[in-house]
Design a protein around this motif. Structure first.
Motif, PDB file in Angstrom:
ATOM      1  N   VAL A  31       0.848  -1.451  -0.108  1.00 15.15           N
ATOM      2  CA  VAL A  31      -0.046  -0.098   0.038  1.00 15.15           C
ATOM      3  C   VAL A  31       0.804   1.245  -0.097  1.00 15.15           C
ATOM      4  O   VAL A  31       0.256   2.452  -0.072  1.00 15.15           O
ATOM      5  N   GLY A  32       2.181   1.013   0.090  1.00 14.70           N
ATOM      6  CA  GLY A  32       3.135   2.411   0.009  1.00 14.70           C
ATOM      7  C   GLY A  32       3.429   2.866   0.939  1.00 14.70           C
ATOM      8  O   GLY A  32       4.254   3.808   1.594  1.00 14.70           O
ATOM      9  N   TYR A  33       2.725   2.617   2.459  1.00 12.06           N
ATOM     10  CA  TYR A  33       3.055   2.921   3.706  1.00 12.06           C
ATOM     11  C   TYR A  33       3.239   1.727   4.825  1.00 12.06           C
ATOM     12  O   TYR A  33       2.151   0.783   4.519  1.00 12.06           O
ATOM     13  N   SER A  34       4.054   1.904   5.752  1.00 11.28           N
ATOM     14  CA  SER A  34       4.214   0.725   6.623  1.00 11.28           C
ATOM     15  C   SER A  34       2.876   0.823   7.687  1.00 11.28           C
ATOM     16  O   SER A  34       2.387   1.939   7.692  1.00 11.28           O
ATOM     17  N   LEU A  35       2.514  -0.056   8.448  1.00 16.65           N
ATOM     18  CA  LEU A  35       1.440   0.022   9.630  1.00 16.65           C
ATOM     19  C   LEU A  35       1.865   1.279  10.535  1.00 16.65           C
ATOM     20  O   LEU A  35       0.903   1.890  10.747  1.00 16.65           O
ATOM     21  N   GLY A  36       3.163   1.375  10.754  1.00 14.85           N
ATOM     22  CA  GLY A  36       3.439   2.478  11.798  1.00 14.85           C
ATOM     23  C   GLY A  36       3.282   3.826  11.050  1.00 14.85           C
ATOM     24  O   GLY A  36       2.501   4.728  11.613  1.00 14.85           O
ATOM     25  N   GLU A  37       3.580   3.973   9.734  1.00 20.75           N
ATOM     26  CA  GLU A  37       3.342   5.156   9.097  1.00 20.75           C
ATOM     27  C   GLU A  37       1.783   5.364   8.905  1.00 20.75           C
ATOM     28  O   GLU A  37       1.162   6.647   8.899  1.00 20.75           O
ATOM     29  N   ILE A  38       0.994   4.400   8.491  1.00 22.40           N
ATOM     30  CA  ILE A  38      -0.512   4.570   8.613  1.00 22.40           C
ATOM     31  C   ILE A  38      -0.929   5.049   9.794  1.00 22.40           C
ATOM     32  O   ILE A  38      -2.059   6.010   9.913  1.00 22.40           O
TER      33      ILE A  38
END
Ligand code: SF4
Ligand code: ZN
Ligand code: ZN
Length: 336
Positions: free
Chosen positions: A123-130
């Motif tokens: 999705v282009g983002y890690s879970l931390g970034e989301i």
């Protein structure tokens, strides 16, 4: 001098290492391992989860349950027909490379291929970034909601791309019974029915998901993993404190009940299986699930945008997904 009293295995008389509270039996190492493997194989057969011709995608998180699943299934299914999939969530301080190496080691020892991917790759983002982005937008959603939704999506998409006939997840008995009560307390009969092991598939885009450990207690899975020497991810995910409180409460309540009346969770699950068996046919009348107008994947009845696209949009992330290219093995079905 103190004499240690040896408790004997109720089945073979060797030294017992485990007390199985719900059968009131003491089991030695060998009988315990055989008992768990047999119960998993029986449940697979009984609920017609898969046959030996089927290609299976095993979702391996690196937790104890996933290694039990890997080991038990590799004992009765050809390794050429199994692929393990592991998804790196990208949680700060949690996903360490050494666990990925362990997953690769354990699968290789069993002749099983492994595919490693990540939420970021998809999705282009890690879970931390989301999670960070959603907090910036003032959204209070639990990280577990993003995590669960993304993992389910990735597992299904990879299974479909690889040409798997089934996806296998390592949910144990405790997980399953908690989910039954969550669905009841939320008043969600559709989800409750879809949780049934014999409920039909409602879209050609979904790969049927099965749970071979659904009758294995969490404490049994933990002991099995320990006896086999699996080194699993013991550190807790730092987001666990944000886990929805309903599940945590139900979990605690069931734990107390099980202590008072060993076997109660097993009886609840079996009761649920029998009670809803006929009603799973009702799901067939729903025909097919609607399609999300953004991503084209199936979504729940009554929705035109799937929950994942909706959540990402609200967090300020464009719901664009990187689908995997065909990865070598299987994929004989249809086009592509
Ligand atoms: Fe994902 Fe929540 Fe589990 Fe952490 S605790 S791995 S965020 S589901
Ligand atoms: Zn024994
Ligand atoms: Zn969507």
């Amino acid at each position: 001098m103190q004499v240690r009293e040896i408790v004997k295995c109720s089945l073979c008389g060797r030294e017992a290492v485990f007390y199985q509270a719900f059968t009131n039996k003491y089991l030695c190492r060998e009988c315990f391992i055989e008992d768990v493997r047999k119960r998993i194989a029986n449940e697979v057969k009984d609920k017609r989860m898969f046959s030996e011709r089927d290609n299976l995608l095993l979702a391996i998180s690196g937790g104890k349950d996933s290694f039990v699943l890997l080991d038990a299934v590799s004992h009765f299914h050809p390794s050429s027909k199994i692929i393990a999939l592991s998804i790196v969530e990208g949680i700060p301080g949690y996903n360490r490379q050494e666990y990925i190496e362990r997953i690769k080691k354990y699968t290789k020892e069993r002749g099983i291929d492994t595919v490693i991917t990540s939420i970021k790759e998809f999705v282009g983002y890690s879970l931390g970034e989301i999670v960070e982005k959603s907090r910036e937008m003032g959204i209070e959603l639990s990280p577990c909601t993003y995590c669960g939704s993304l993992r389910r999506r990735i597992i299904n998409v990879y299974a479909r791309e690889l040409g798997a006939d089934r996806t296998l997840t390592a949910h144990n008995l405790d997980d399953e019974v908690q989910t039954i009560f969550m669905n009841i307390l939320r008043g969600d009969p559709e989800r409750l029915l879809r949780q049934h092991p014999l409920s039909p598939k409602l879209s050609d885009k979904l790969v049927q998901r099965v749970k071979p450990l659904r009758k294995i207690y969490e404490y049994e899975a933990a002991f099995y993993a320990y006896l086999l020497g699996f080194k699993f991810q013991e550190t807790e995910c730092p987001y666990i404190i944000y886990q929805p409180t309903l599940r945590a409460r139900i979990r605690h309540w069931l734990y107390m009940l099980e202590r008072e009346a060993p076997g109660v969770e097993l009886r609840i699950l079996e009761f649920f299986d029998n009670l809803l068996l006929d009603r799973t046919n009702k799901l067939k009348e729903l025909n097919s699930l609607p399609t999300c107008r953004i991503c084209g994947e199936p979504t729940s009845i009554g929705r035109d945008v799937c929950k994942l696209c909706e959540m990402l949009e609200k967090a300020g992330i464009e719901p664009k997904y990187n689908y995997p290219k065909h990865m070598g093995k299987w994929r004989a079905k249809g086009e592509g």
